[in-house]
Write a protein that holds these residues in place. Sequence first.
Motif, PDB file in Angstrom:
ATOM      1  N   HIS A 207     -14.306   7.927   4.047  1.00 27.71           N
ATOM      2  CA  HIS A 207     -13.186   6.944   3.369  1.00 27.71           C
ATOM      3  C   HIS A 207     -12.475   6.257   4.324  1.00 27.71           C
ATOM      4  O   HIS A 207     -11.467   6.716   4.972  1.00 27.71           O
ATOM      5  N   PRO A 208     -13.177   5.149   4.814  1.00 29.96           N
ATOM      6  CA  PRO A 208     -12.635   4.191   5.912  1.00 29.96           C
ATOM      7  C   PRO A 208     -11.231   3.694   5.370  1.00 29.96           C
ATOM      8  O   PRO A 208     -10.939   3.522   4.152  1.00 29.96           O
ATOM      9  N   PRO A 209     -10.715   3.011   6.469  1.00 28.06           N
ATOM     10  CA  PRO A 209      -9.165   2.452   5.846  1.00 28.06           C
ATOM     11  C   PRO A 209      -9.500   1.481   4.889  1.00 28.06           C
ATOM     12  O   PRO A 209     -10.287   0.419   4.863  1.00 28.06           O
ATOM     13  N   LEU A 210      -8.474   1.291   3.927  1.00 27.66           N
ATOM     14  CA  LEU A 210      -8.392   0.334   3.020  1.00 27.66           C
ATOM     15  C   LEU A 210      -8.125  -0.905   3.435  1.00 27.66           C
ATOM     16  O   LEU A 210      -7.396  -1.274   4.375  1.00 27.66           O
ATOM     17  N   PRO A 211      -8.964  -2.068   2.621  1.00 26.86           N
ATOM     18  CA  PRO A 211      -8.408  -3.356   3.021  1.00 26.86           C
ATOM     19  C   PRO A 211      -6.996  -3.704   3.112  1.00 26.86           C
ATOM     20  O   PRO A 211      -6.245  -3.217   2.251  1.00 26.86           O
ATOM     21  N   ASP A 212      -6.288  -4.200   4.213  1.00 25.45           N
ATOM     22  CA  ASP A 212      -4.928  -4.754   4.202  1.00 25.45           C
ATOM     23  C   ASP A 212      -4.776  -5.941   4.921  1.00 25.45           C
ATOM     24  O   ASP A 212      -5.089  -5.931   5.901  1.00 25.45           O
ATOM     25  N   ILE A 213      -3.947  -6.779   3.948  1.00 29.41           N
ATOM     26  CA  ILE A 213      -3.735  -8.166   4.675  1.00 29.41           C
ATOM     27  C   ILE A 213      -3.142  -8.134   5.756  1.00 29.41           C
ATOM     28  O   ILE A 213      -3.355  -8.968   6.711  1.00 29.41           O
ATOM     29  N   PHE A 214      -2.156  -7.050   5.917  1.00 26.75           N
ATOM     30  CA  PHE A 214      -1.425  -7.132   7.249  1.00 26.75           C
ATOM     31  C   PHE A 214      -2.257  -6.525   8.408  1.00 26.75           C
ATOM     32  O   PHE A 214      -2.253  -7.043   9.437  1.00 26.75           O
ATOM     33  N   LEU A 215      -2.529  -5.273   8.136  1.00 27.57           N
ATOM     34  CA  LEU A 215      -3.206  -4.569   9.187  1.00 27.57           C
ATOM     35  C   LEU A 215      -4.498  -5.213   9.471  1.00 27.57           C
ATOM     36  O   LEU A 215      -4.917  -5.083  10.811  1.00 27.57           O
ATOM     37  N   ASP A 216      -5.219  -5.874   8.800  1.00 28.57           N
ATOM     38  CA  ASP A 216      -6.454  -6.476   9.196  1.00 28.57           C
ATOM     39  C   ASP A 216      -6.147  -7.899  10.036  1.00 28.57           C
ATOM     40  O   ASP A 216      -7.189  -8.232  10.841  1.00 28.57           O
ATOM     41  N   ASN A 217      -4.940  -8.243   9.966  1.00 28.60           N
ATOM     42  CA  ASN A 217      -4.701  -9.418  10.870  1.00 28.60           C
ATOM     43  C   ASN A 217      -3.672  -9.426  12.073  1.00 28.60           C
ATOM     44  O   ASN A 217      -3.647 -10.227  12.789  1.00 28.60           O
ATOM     45  N   VAL A 218      -3.087  -8.138  12.041  1.00 28.48           N
ATOM     46  CA  VAL A 218      -2.147  -8.187  13.120  1.00 28.48           C
ATOM     47  C   VAL A 218      -2.915  -6.940  14.021  1.00 28.48           C
ATOM     48  O   VAL A 218      -3.157  -5.733  13.751  1.00 28.48           O
ATOM     49  N   PRO A 219      -2.873  -7.268  15.425  1.00 28.98           N
ATOM     50  CA  PRO A 219      -3.554  -6.146  16.371  1.00 28.98           C
ATOM     51  C   PRO A 219      -2.700  -5.069  16.382  1.00 28.98           C
ATOM     52  O   PRO A 219      -1.351  -5.284  16.363  1.00 28.98           O
ATOM     53  N   LEU A 220      -3.358  -4.021  16.568  1.00 31.59           N
ATOM     54  CA  LEU A 220      -2.550  -2.675  17.063  1.00 31.59           C
ATOM     55  C   LEU A 220      -1.551  -2.693  18.361  1.00 31.59           C
ATOM     56  O   LEU A 220      -2.164  -3.275  19.100  1.00 31.59           O
TER      57      LEU A 220
ATOM     58  N   ALA B 273       2.918  -2.615  12.910  1.00 33.00           N
ATOM     59  CA  ALA B 273       2.113  -3.033  14.062  1.00 33.00           C
ATOM     60  C   ALA B 273       1.405  -1.798  14.674  1.00 33.00           C
ATOM     61  O   ALA B 273       0.604  -1.972  15.238  1.00 33.00           O
ATOM     62  N   ALA B 274       1.977  -0.602  14.592  1.00 35.47           N
ATOM     63  CA  ALA B 274       1.434   0.667  14.913  1.00 35.47           C
ATOM     64  C   ALA B 274       0.315   1.117  13.990  1.00 35.47           C
ATOM     65  O   ALA B 274      -0.393   2.079  14.373  1.00 35.47           O
ATOM     66  N   HIS B 275       0.165   0.300  12.745  1.00 39.03           N
ATOM     67  CA  HIS B 275      -0.929   0.913  12.069  1.00 39.03           C
ATOM     68  C   HIS B 275      -0.905   2.032  11.389  1.00 39.03           C
ATOM     69  O   HIS B 275      -1.678   2.900  11.327  1.00 39.03           O
ATOM     70  N   GLU B 276       0.459   2.594  11.341  1.00 38.65           N
ATOM     71  CA  GLU B 276       0.727   3.902  10.754  1.00 38.65           C
ATOM     72  C   GLU B 276       0.874   3.930   9.243  1.00 38.65           C
ATOM     73  O   GLU B 276       0.942   5.383   8.605  1.00 38.65           O
ATOM     74  N   HIS B 277       1.143   2.914   8.621  1.00 39.22           N
ATOM     75  CA  HIS B 277       1.133   2.826   7.244  1.00 39.22           C
ATOM     76  C   HIS B 277       0.506   1.597   6.535  1.00 39.22           C
ATOM     77  O   HIS B 277       0.423   0.335   7.372  1.00 39.22           O
ATOM     78  N   TYR B 278       0.059   1.718   5.387  1.00 40.10           N
ATOM     79  CA  TYR B 278      -0.382   0.586   4.823  1.00 40.10           C
ATOM     80  C   TYR B 278       0.973  -0.337   4.447  1.00 40.10           C
ATOM     81  O   TYR B 278       2.056   0.131   4.298  1.00 40.10           O
ATOM     82  N   SER B 279       0.536  -1.659   4.306  1.00 41.32           N
ATOM     83  CA  SER B 279       1.622  -2.443   3.760  1.00 41.32           C
ATOM     84  C   SER B 279       2.443  -1.992   2.604  1.00 41.32           C
ATOM     85  O   SER B 279       3.626  -2.146   2.285  1.00 41.32           O
TER      86      SER B 279
END
Length: 433
Positions: free
Chosen positions: A188-201, A345-351
């Motif tokens: 189960h890879p990470p779900l698509p997320d408009i913020f996480l997919d476009n903001v670097p970790l 920004a830490a990619h700890e939660h989905y938007s």
Amino acid sequence: MELPNDITIWTCSQVEIWLKNVGFEKFVELVCNEHEVDGNSLLTLTENDLRSPPLQLRKLGDIKKLGACLKELRVKHAATLREKACLQRFDNYDPLSVNSSTYMRRRVYRHTNGSAKISQSLYSDESCMSDSTDIDDQDISHSSGRVRVFNPEYGKTLISFLYNLLAMFVTSYTMVVVHDRVPDKQKHPPLPDIFLDNVPLIPYAFKLSELCGLILMSMWFCILFFHKHRFILIRRMYSISSSVFLLRCITMFVTSLSVPGDHLQCQAAHYRTTEQRIKRALEIFAGGGMSLTGVHTCGDYMFSGHTIVLTLVNHLITEYTPARWYSLHIASWVFNLFGAFFILAAHEHYSIDIVIAFYITSRVFLYYHMLANTRSYQHSKRIRIWFPLFSYFECNVPGKVPNEYEWPLSVQKIRNLFVKIAKHSKNTKVSLN
């Protein structure tokens, strides 16, 4: 001639002396000789009485000045007002919107720095009768002509604290349970997320988010320390936060989202026994669920607990400080929004975790305060049934809490504390003998 301290025994002659002392000798004939106003009658005079027949003063200046003197006289002699009838004759007195099934009896105790101390008996339902407080701990607030009592109710504050402890432990235990069920990242890879997919970790961003939370908490505790009605604020803080975190327990238990980032070292932690789960829950509880204290959890994504704290504390700060403190309010919102940004920004939660946490926390806060400030729940049996704790905590709070501040450790309060301790010790010795 010195007037007696007890205004209720003043005669017409003594009222005449008082009128001369305050510069209204021209009304002596009208008030004292023609209408025979004594001390008790003088206490009940209002500006409306001065305007209306039979007194019917003609000059607005005289009406306002004499009305102000009468108000000052009532405050000065507040300790002599023994019955509710006297209090209800105050100008524009609002009987706290108590409904017809409620009986309230008030007795003025003493006056200090513009606030009269009273002893109160309030009988509306069993929840309001269950928690009593000493006379010295009750304040009358005079604002907009209203007399309002704000009782600290220490017993209810203790119950709200225990409710919060229970909610935090249940949350910690639920986090242990969901960690057992965290989905495998390979399947189960990470779900698509408009913020996480476009903001670097940003690896250190999550700690910055917690730092924002600690700064907000420090600001809030300073306000709480000096706020005159701090115990009401504490009850509301515990009540709202506990309810929102219990809701979070349900949402993160029923749905397990996949890990939001490949960088997170998350895999199912198999705690085989209840004892192991309780031990881990206590570790999370003791660390406050913060990475700064070495706590690392997985699976508790829907919705963000960090955002709950950031949003709630921000709303508490802006609600319980004067509106003119713009700089503080702006700073509070900046820490709230930046704290939420750092979590993403830490990619700890989905938007969606952040959005839902902010929305639910802010709505619960606003709805709670709308019901408490307007006291509309008194007229709704449904609210009292569905929100029993809310009704219990707020039943004696007469509306919007004023933002008044004081030094909490005054000499008088310390003296009163020692007097209470001495009385309690004396009563204990008597009972043992």
